[in-house]
Design a protein around this motif. Structure first.
Motif, PDB file in Angstrom:
ATOM      1  N   MET A   1     167.039  52.070  56.624  1.00 18.98           N
ATOM      2  CA  MET A   1     168.243  51.641  55.925  1.00 18.98           C
ATOM      3  C   MET A   1     169.127  50.917  56.932  1.00 18.98           C
ATOM      4  O   MET A   1     169.393  51.452  58.014  1.00 18.98           O
ATOM      5  CB  MET A   1     169.007  52.844  55.354  1.00 18.98           C
ATOM      6  N   HIS A   2     169.596  49.709  56.556  1.00 19.85           N
ATOM      7  CA  HIS A   2     170.389  48.915  57.483  1.00 19.85           C
ATOM      8  C   HIS A   2     171.625  48.374  56.767  1.00 19.85           C
ATOM      9  O   HIS A   2     171.518  47.732  55.716  1.00 19.85           O
ATOM     10  CB  HIS A   2     169.560  47.752  58.031  1.00 19.85           C
ATOM     11  N   TRP A   3     172.795  48.634  57.342  1.00 17.54           N
ATOM     12  CA  TRP A   3     174.044  48.088  56.817  1.00 17.54           C
ATOM     13  C   TRP A   3     174.313  46.768  57.528  1.00 17.54           C
ATOM     14  O   TRP A   3     174.502  46.722  58.745  1.00 17.54           O
ATOM     15  CB  TRP A   3     175.193  49.067  57.049  1.00 17.54           C
ATOM     16  N   ASN A   4     174.314  45.659  56.767  1.00 21.34           N
ATOM     17  CA  ASN A   4     174.468  44.335  57.375  1.00 21.34           C
ATOM     18  C   ASN A   4     175.900  43.819  57.333  1.00 21.34           C
ATOM     19  O   ASN A   4     176.153  42.659  57.647  1.00 21.34           O
ATOM     20  CB  ASN A   4     173.521  43.333  56.712  1.00 21.34           C
ATOM     21  N   GLY A   5     176.824  44.680  56.954  1.00 22.40           N
ATOM     22  CA  GLY A   5     178.231  44.307  56.882  1.00 22.40           C
ATOM     23  C   GLY A   5     178.732  44.147  55.465  1.00 22.40           C
ATOM     24  O   GLY A   5     179.926  44.339  55.201  1.00 22.40           O
ATOM     25  N   THR A   6     177.825  43.816  54.557  1.00 19.52           N
ATOM     26  CA  THR A   6     178.202  43.674  53.147  1.00 19.52           C
ATOM     27  C   THR A   6     177.284  44.446  52.211  1.00 19.52           C
ATOM     28  O   THR A   6     177.686  44.781  51.099  1.00 19.52           O
ATOM     29  CB  THR A   6     178.194  42.199  52.719  1.00 19.52           C
ATOM     30  N   SER A   7     176.058  44.726  52.654  1.00 17.38           N
ATOM     31  CA  SER A   7     175.075  45.396  51.795  1.00 17.38           C
ATOM     32  C   SER A   7     174.279  46.417  52.595  1.00 17.38           C
ATOM     33  O   SER A   7     174.112  46.284  53.822  1.00 17.38           O
ATOM     34  CB  SER A   7     174.102  44.383  51.177  1.00 17.38           C
ATOM     35  N   LEU A   8     173.770  47.418  51.883  1.00 21.60           N
ATOM     36  CA  LEU A   8     172.814  48.349  52.459  1.00 21.60           C
ATOM     37  C   LEU A   8     171.425  47.844  52.076  1.00 21.60           C
ATOM     38  O   LEU A   8     171.060  47.821  50.896  1.00 21.60           O
ATOM     39  CB  LEU A   8     173.036  49.761  51.921  1.00 21.60           C
ATOM     40  N   VAL A   9     170.659  47.424  53.077  1.00 18.68           N
ATOM     41  CA  VAL A   9     169.320  46.887  52.848  1.00 18.68           C
ATOM     42  C   VAL A   9     168.306  47.961  53.229  1.00 18.68           C
ATOM     43  O   VAL A   9     168.257  48.407  54.380  1.00 18.68           O
ATOM     44  CB  VAL A   9     169.088  45.607  53.670  1.00 18.68           C
ATOM     45  N   ILE A  10     167.519  48.379  52.257  1.00 20.30           N
ATOM     46  CA  ILE A  10     166.562  49.463  52.444  1.00 20.30           C
ATOM     47  C   ILE A  10     165.159  48.863  52.424  1.00 20.30           C
ATOM     48  O   ILE A  10     164.729  48.299  51.418  1.00 20.30           O
ATOM     49  CB  ILE A  10     166.703  50.519  51.340  1.00 20.30           C
ATOM     50  N   THR A  11     164.473  48.966  53.538  1.00 15.65           N
ATOM     51  CA  THR A  11     163.112  48.461  53.662  1.00 15.65           C
ATOM     52  C   THR A  11     162.157  49.646  53.592  1.00 15.65           C
ATOM     53  O   THR A  11     162.263  50.575  54.402  1.00 15.65           O
ATOM     54  CB  THR A  11     162.921  47.704  54.979  1.00 15.65           C
ATOM     55  N   ILE A  12     161.241  49.613  52.642  1.00 16.55           N
ATOM     56  CA  ILE A  12     160.410  50.770  52.322  1.00 16.55           C
ATOM     57  C   ILE A  12     158.952  50.469  52.628  1.00 16.55           C
ATOM     58  O   ILE A  12     158.437  49.401  52.289  1.00 16.55           O
ATOM     59  CB  ILE A  12     160.542  51.132  50.827  1.00 16.55           C
ATOM     60  N   ASP A  13     158.286  51.423  53.263  1.00 16.52           N
ATOM     61  CA  ASP A  13     156.828  51.377  53.438  1.00 16.52           C
ATOM     62  C   ASP A  13     156.348  52.827  53.486  1.00 16.52           C
ATOM     63  O   ASP A  13     156.194  53.411  54.555  1.00 16.52           O
ATOM     64  CB  ASP A  13     156.459  50.620  54.711  1.00 16.52           C
ATOM     65  N   GLU A  14     156.155  53.405  52.324  1.00 19.56           N
ATOM     66  CA  GLU A  14     155.828  54.818  52.212  1.00 19.56           C
ATOM     67  C   GLU A  14     154.556  55.005  51.383  1.00 19.56           C
ATOM     68  O   GLU A  14     154.013  54.040  50.829  1.00 19.56           O
ATOM     69  CB  GLU A  14     156.992  55.587  51.572  1.00 19.56           C
ATOM     70  N   VAL A  15     154.105  56.247  51.313  1.00 20.12           N
ATOM     71  CA  VAL A  15     152.931  56.608  50.523  1.00 20.12           C
ATOM     72  C   VAL A  15     153.351  57.646  49.492  1.00 20.12           C
ATOM     73  O   VAL A  15     153.951  58.665  49.850  1.00 20.12           O
ATOM     74  CB  VAL A  15     151.801  57.165  51.411  1.00 20.12           C
ATOM     75  N   SER A  16     153.063  57.377  48.233  1.00 26.07           N
ATOM     76  CA  SER A  16     153.458  58.303  47.169  1.00 26.07           C
ATOM     77  C   SER A  16     152.524  59.510  47.132  1.00 26.07           C
ATOM     78  O   SER A  16     151.368  59.461  47.574  1.00 26.07           O
ATOM     79  CB  SER A  16     153.453  57.600  45.811  1.00 26.07           C
ATOM     80  N   GLY A  17     153.043  60.599  46.588  1.00 23.36           N
ATOM     81  CA  GLY A  17     152.269  61.819  46.462  1.00 23.36           C
ATOM     82  C   GLY A  17     151.512  61.883  45.152  1.00 23.36           C
ATOM     83  O   GLY A  17     151.612  60.979  44.310  1.00 23.36           O
ATOM     84  N   PRO A  18     150.740  62.977  44.949  1.00 23.92           N
ATOM     85  CA  PRO A  18     149.982  63.140  43.707  1.00 23.92           C
ATOM     86  C   PRO A  18     150.910  63.065  42.494  1.00 23.92           C
ATOM     87  O   PRO A  18     152.106  63.374  42.604  1.00 23.92           O
ATOM     88  CB  PRO A  18     149.374  64.536  43.865  1.00 23.92           C
ATOM     89  N   PRO A  19     150.398  62.635  41.326  1.00 21.62           N
ATOM     90  CA  PRO A  19     148.974  62.433  41.022  1.00 21.62           C
ATOM     91  C   PRO A  19     148.431  61.080  41.435  1.00 21.62           C
ATOM     92  O   PRO A  19     147.216  60.894  41.438  1.00 21.62           O
ATOM     93  CB  PRO A  19     148.935  62.578  39.497  1.00 21.62           C
ATOM     94  N   VAL A  20     149.272  60.100  41.752  1.00 14.93           N
ATOM     95  CA  VAL A  20     148.798  58.773  42.141  1.00 14.93           C
ATOM     96  C   VAL A  20     149.213  58.524  43.583  1.00 14.93           C
ATOM     97  O   VAL A  20     150.407  58.387  43.874  1.00 14.93           O
ATOM     98  CB  VAL A  20     149.366  57.672  41.216  1.00 14.93           C
ATOM     99  N   ILE A  21     148.238  58.478  44.483  1.00 12.84           N
ATOM    100  CA  ILE A  21     148.518  58.241  45.891  1.00 12.84           C
ATOM    101  C   ILE A  21     148.376  56.746  46.142  1.00 12.84           C
ATOM    102  O   ILE A  21     147.301  56.174  45.978  1.00 12.84           O
ATOM    103  CB  ILE A  21     147.558  59.050  46.784  1.00 12.84           C
ATOM    104  N   SER A  22     149.475  56.100  46.522  1.00  9.36           N
ATOM    105  CA  SER A  22     149.449  54.655  46.730  1.00  9.36           C
ATOM    106  C   SER A  22     150.613  54.250  47.612  1.00  9.36           C
ATOM    107  O   SER A  22     151.549  55.026  47.835  1.00  9.36           O
ATOM    108  CB  SER A  22     149.524  53.913  45.388  1.00  9.36           C
TER     109      SER A  22
END
Length: 298
Positions: free
Chosen positions: A72-93
């Protein structure tokens, strides 16, 4: 939530992951060793990610929180959230992409939830615009959002038995309700109306009104004008101790739809519930950028 009300996202950054069984079992002595960026998407193709990570995954600066592959990065006007995660069951992706939250204004509200200040609620921007751009079909949309923080020095379940929270956009801005029952039986009830300029004022709240229990039979209530029964209009998170959903209610004559949460901390204190969470909250103690490749989904 999306403008059409059909999709929603929630992202929570934790240093000391309060709902992690691993953090509870560790004795909660080292919050930086149990950090997480929890991402959940709601609607068609929704996913849930909540990986408990060790201190090697955590980097902080005054304007950036990085946990493993996400930040999560605050750029002065917005919170920009960059995501690269793995979901849990039942669908792992993979769950990848960017979410941008742009406040209309920043409030100055900071509200202690306990007399000793051990828990504090800080609603930074109850009125925000949100843009979602995830790498999944149909997950590029815009809508209205919310940005807050909670700070605590003690376990939630040590202070509270139950609470509900709701944030409802209104024609004048947004209204938030925090209604809690502390372990000593006392109540904490507050209603705050926020303006698009960041102004805030305490307001009289309509009565607490019960509505249909969650799938796990969590009791749910929110504020509603007399004669109105709130209704869930979008299912979000349904857990043994926690419910999140979009709820429609009527406040001072206005029909509104917002995000509602109910948290049963009496249930969360049950050791069996913490054991059940292992299936939803995997633990990764170590971290390196090469540790989670495209083929490493377990």
């Amino acid at each position: 939530m999306s403008d059409d009300g059909q999709k929603a996202v929630s992202v929570i950054g934790f240093i000391g992951s309060v709902f992690s069984p691993w953090y509870a079992w560790s004795g909660r002595q080292y919050p930086e060793n149990h950090c997480c960026i929890n991402v959940a998407t709601y609607g068609p193709g929704g996913r849930f990610t909540m990986t408990d990570r060790g201190r090697a995954a955590l980097t902080t600066t005054p304007d950036t929180l990085t946990v493993g592959p996400s930040r999560m990065h605050w750029n002065g006007t917005s919170l920009v959230i960059t995501i690269d995660e793995v979901s849990g069951p039942p669908v792992i992706s993979r769950v990848r992409g960017t979410i941008t939250v742009t406040p209309r204004a920043i409030t100055q509200v900071e509200l202690p939830l306990t007399a000793d200040g051990a828990h504090v609620w800080r609603p930074f921007a109850p009125i925000s615009d949100i843009t979602v751009a995830l790498e999944a079909p149909g997950w590029q949309w815009s809508g209205h959002g919310y940005f807050d923080a909670n700070f605590g020095t003690r376990a939630l379940e040590a202070y509270f038995d139950f609470w509900t929270w709701g944030r409802y956009p209104t024609t004048a801005g947004a209204t938030c309700f925090y209604d809690a029952v502390r372990r000593d039986g006392s109540r904490f009830d507050t209603a705050i109306a926020f303006g698009p300029d960041g102004s805030a004022r305490h307001v009289a709240a309509p009565p607490r009104t019960d509505f249909k229990r969650s799938g796990w039979r969590i009791r749910r209530e929110t504020r509603a004008d007399p004669g109105t029964t709130p209704q869930q209009v979008l299912a979000m998170l349904d857990a043994p101790f926690y419910s999140r959903s979009a709820v429609a209610t009527r406040l001072n004559g206005e029909v509104v739809t917002g995000v509602h949460e109910a948290l049963d901390l009496t249930r969360f204190r049950n050791p069996l519930v913490k054991a059940m969470l292992v299936a939803r909250v995997p633990r990764r103690a170590g971290w390196s950028p090469s540790a989670e490749s495209d083929t490493d989904l377990l």
